[in-house]
Design a protein around this motif. Sequence first.
Motif: not given
Length: 270
Positions: A89-101
């Motif tokens: 869900h877009p609301n749960d795309m945290t900074d940490g998850l985006i950084a992991a990409h």
Amino acid sequence: PAAFLTVQEGCDKFCTYCVVPYTRGAEISRSFADLIDEAKALVDGGAKEITLLGQNVNAWTDADHDLGSLIRALDRIEGLHRIRYMTSHPNDMTDGLIAAHGEVEKLMPYLHLPVQSGSDRILKAMNRSHSRDSYLRIIERVRAVRPDVALSGDFIVGFPGESDADFEDTLSIVREAGNAQAYSFKYSPRPGTPAATMDDQIASEIADERLQRLQALINEQQLAFNQATRGKRTSVLLEKPGKLNGQLIGRSPWLQSVHVLAPGLAIGDI
């Protein structure tokens, strides 16, 4: 070679068209320790790739861990080569998850992130709790850290009250986001959900026509994405035999099916 690991069940989002919160209940996350143990067991059993699953997978959390930190922990498992997750869900795309990409090499460059509509008016009626713009900003941030990411999404056409202009907004968000693939559906009322009793239900033939136009655009984008990967050298995880003698079918990092003739290689090889 490719295994699935359920990390989370249920959903707290209450989108107005969806029965999941009523049928599956509130979001429940499995414990971090259990998931690491199960992942290690899957790898010991021969899994080279693990896909983390949940009705709302990126809402997974345990104490001070979020999905980004779980992915980083899985990254340290010897013998695991690939990590994926869905559905988000877009609301749960945290900074940490985006950084992991951008930082975790084993995390495949593929993101399934449903938007459902490109119209803010319809998103509000759907209770999606994100806007067109906030969705596009997330995609931008993921692409900034992982430029080759393949984007996948879900779209609903013919939601109650959807005007021609609302539908055009959906076509334009598809063009703007650039999908490597996507799933698209015609709205159908689910008994007990708020949308089922909304005024201005859309005639089936209008929704059909919109769905065909949307799918034509998505197919065009998928073809363009696939053509853009021609000539690239990449890893393929071989998963099953093909139709031809000696042929094997595997997946690219971007989740494309790849048919190969590779004498001496076997299912499970990369």
